[in-house]
Scaffold this active site. Sequence first.
Site, mmCIF file in Angstrom:
data_model
loop_
_atom_site.group_PDB
_atom_site.id
_atom_site.type_symbol
_atom_site.label_atom_id
_atom_site.label_comp_id
_atom_site.label_asym_id
_atom_site.label_seq_id
_atom_site.Cartn_x
_atom_site.Cartn_y
_atom_site.Cartn_z
ATOM 1 N N CYS A 153 0.792 -1.240 0.000
ATOM 2 C CA CYS A 153 0.000 0.000 0.000
ATOM 3 C C CYS A 153 0.819 1.283 0.000
ATOM 4 O O CYS A 153 0.271 2.366 -0.162
ATOM 5 C CB CYS A 153 -0.967 0.005 1.184
ATOM 6 S SG CYS A 153 -0.158 0.192 2.788
ATOM 7 N N CYS A 171 11.847 -7.512 13.351
ATOM 8 C CA CYS A 171 12.516 -8.405 12.411
ATOM 9 C C CYS A 171 11.621 -8.519 11.174
ATOM 10 O O CYS A 171 10.605 -9.208 11.199
ATOM 11 C CB CYS A 171 12.716 -9.755 13.095
ATOM 12 S SG CYS A 171 13.767 -10.887 12.208
ATOM 13 N N CYS A 224 1.011 -4.246 8.655
ATOM 14 C CA CYS A 224 0.797 -2.877 8.182
ATOM 15 C C CYS A 224 -0.582 -2.422 8.646
ATOM 16 O O CYS A 224 -1.580 -3.110 8.401
ATOM 17 C CB CYS A 224 0.890 -2.823 6.656
ATOM 18 S SG CYS A 224 0.499 -1.188 5.968
#
Length: 135
Positions: free
Chosen positions: A52, A120, A97
């Site tokens: 995105c 990570c 996200c």
Amino acid sequence: MNIQNSDMNEEELRAKLTPEEYHVLREKGTEAPGSGALLHEKRAGTYMCKVCGQALFPSTAKFESGTGWPSFDQALPGAVKLETDMAHGMRRMEVICSKCGSHLGHVFNDGPTDTGERYCMNSVCLELRAEEGKK
């Protein structure tokens, strides 16, 4: 190749992403350690979500963790969500996200900086928007 359209359905995303990118971002996979293109990246800039385009991590938060994946000690405010991941017989915190819900990696409380965190991340989930003229 930033898709920048979180309104795409899964079929459209599968067509736009490589099989590895789709597997990691949308099926919660993991790239092989040491294989990521951004692992040793040193340029200044902002790491963005491959799906995105949301800004996720500043390059100033990146550090060498020795784990085989790009690591950061903090995310940009509001950029990610954390969810408990009980897969593979482990209890981990998955990093997602906050805009498109794509899997990015995991965060651990063993980082060497003042934050104590080690995000990570999988290289295939990120793109670096480099700052021109900075190293």
